[in-house]
Design a protein around this motif. Sequence first.
Motif, PDB file in Angstrom:
ATOM      1  N   LEU A   9       4.166   2.802  -5.978  1.00 20.61           N
ATOM      2  CA  LEU A   9       5.047   2.102  -5.044  1.00 20.61           C
ATOM      3  C   LEU A   9       6.489   2.540  -5.207  1.00 20.61           C
ATOM      4  N   HIS A  25       8.790   4.061  -2.370  1.00 19.78           N
ATOM      5  CA  HIS A  25      10.022   3.352  -2.035  1.00 19.78           C
ATOM      6  C   HIS A  25      11.229   4.264  -2.178  1.00 19.78           C
ATOM      7  N   ALA A  42       6.176  -4.480   0.902  1.00 23.50           N
ATOM      8  CA  ALA A  42       4.935  -4.471   0.131  1.00 23.50           C
ATOM      9  C   ALA A  42       4.551  -5.908  -0.185  1.00 23.50           C
ATOM     10  N   MET A  59      -2.935  -4.494  -2.609  1.00 19.78           N
ATOM     11  CA  MET A  59      -1.534  -4.352  -2.190  1.00 19.78           C
ATOM     12  C   MET A  59      -1.524  -3.857  -0.756  1.00 19.78           C
ATOM     13  N   CYS A  76       7.296  -5.325  -5.404  1.00 18.36           N
ATOM     14  CA  CYS A  76       7.307  -5.717  -3.988  1.00 18.36           C
ATOM     15  C   CYS A  76       8.715  -6.015  -3.496  1.00 18.36           C
ATOM     16  N   ILE A  99       8.555   3.343   2.729  1.00 17.09           N
ATOM     17  CA  ILE A  99       7.974   2.035   3.009  1.00 17.09           C
ATOM     18  C   ILE A  99       9.065   1.019   3.363  1.00 17.09           C
ATOM     19  N   HIS A 147       1.887  -8.109  -2.502  1.00 15.63           N
ATOM     20  CA  HIS A 147       0.902  -8.181  -3.577  1.00 15.63           C
ATOM     21  C   HIS A 147      -0.134  -9.229  -3.187  1.00 15.63           C
ATOM     22  N   LEU A 170       1.095  -2.264   2.135  1.00 12.91           N
ATOM     23  CA  LEU A 170       2.405  -1.675   2.387  1.00 12.91           C
ATOM     24  C   LEU A 170       2.677  -1.637   3.890  1.00 12.91           C
TER      25      LEU A 170
END
Length: 355
Positions: free
Chosen positions: A242, A246, A254, A313, A105, A251, A256, A315
């Motif tokens: 992710l 990323h 993020a 999760m 994240c 994104i 969690h 995003l």
Amino acid sequence: MSETRRGDTPPRPMRYRDAGVDIDAGNSLVDRIKPLAAATARAGVADGLGSFGALFDLREAGFHDPVLVAATDGVGTKLRLAIDTGRFETVGIDLVAMCVNDLVCQGAEPLFFLDYFATGKLDVDEAAAVITGIADGCLEAGAALIGGETAEMPGMYEAGDFDLAGFAVGAMERGMGLPKAIASGDVLIGLASSGVHSNGFSLVRRVVEAAGLGWDHPAPFAPDETLGDAFLVPTRIYVKPLLTAHWAGAIKGAAHVTGGGLTENVPRILPKGLGAEIDLDAWSLPPVFRWLREAGNVPEDEMLRTFNCGIGMVLVASPSLAPTLVPMLAAEGESPVIVGRVIEGEGVQYRGSLS
């Protein structure tokens, strides 16, 4: 000063094992887990188990101007369920997931992991099963299991009990951190959870007890599984999808979804003055959560701040990139769904209802 008189029987020699600590059992466990740790080796690992400290070479791992990111966590009272059912294979995966999902994240790639296993009396087979799960989680996250500590502490834990903690370290190139540049109008995309994950188990246990069920009963929401097996499904590890998103620049942030649920975790990544609007009708509440809500008469607001409710999760992406991000995540094995948007304000506003 006391002295032994002639004819007295001298006290029998005392060893550490007499006090409840079995050094040989600890050594046996180390021998069992060395191959597990070796299987998780990745670029950057510079030493194996057994030294006083573990070495990792960031340059060998491919970093040029790295910023380190660290996270630590546990599994909570889900351990009680593992102990009560004698199922130890999956809580190690939970332990890794809770740490590496936090790292990613921040935009960091998990590099290595260490664990702490504490018990009153070491059972080598049980501990090896737990650490096998840790190694499995590390493999899935791309992190090396490079060290840990097994503590046998008689008098500190009840018979059969143990505790777990995990420590993960990752890195990112300077300037690649998350969250970044989140703005009103950005899209919120949810990734499905695998179940309850590792939060809210004190309430889970209370609901199961109130329902008069045992962990060996068929799960009302999954009759082909026992209740214990259904709740021990390990936390989903989101690292690889992710990082793919990323590194593609797709994104902005993020979150969690752990303790505090959607209500408290989504705002953690939003700049001051921005909030989130989440459409609860955008996804179906998984059967396990539907059963918990009904069997425990748990109010909706309590569900949303205790459990992930099916979204593990969240995003954040710009509206222009969301159409690209969704198929990108689907190609990585996820089931992404647009669950809301960033708005002016504070906190989370919900539309619709859990159903």
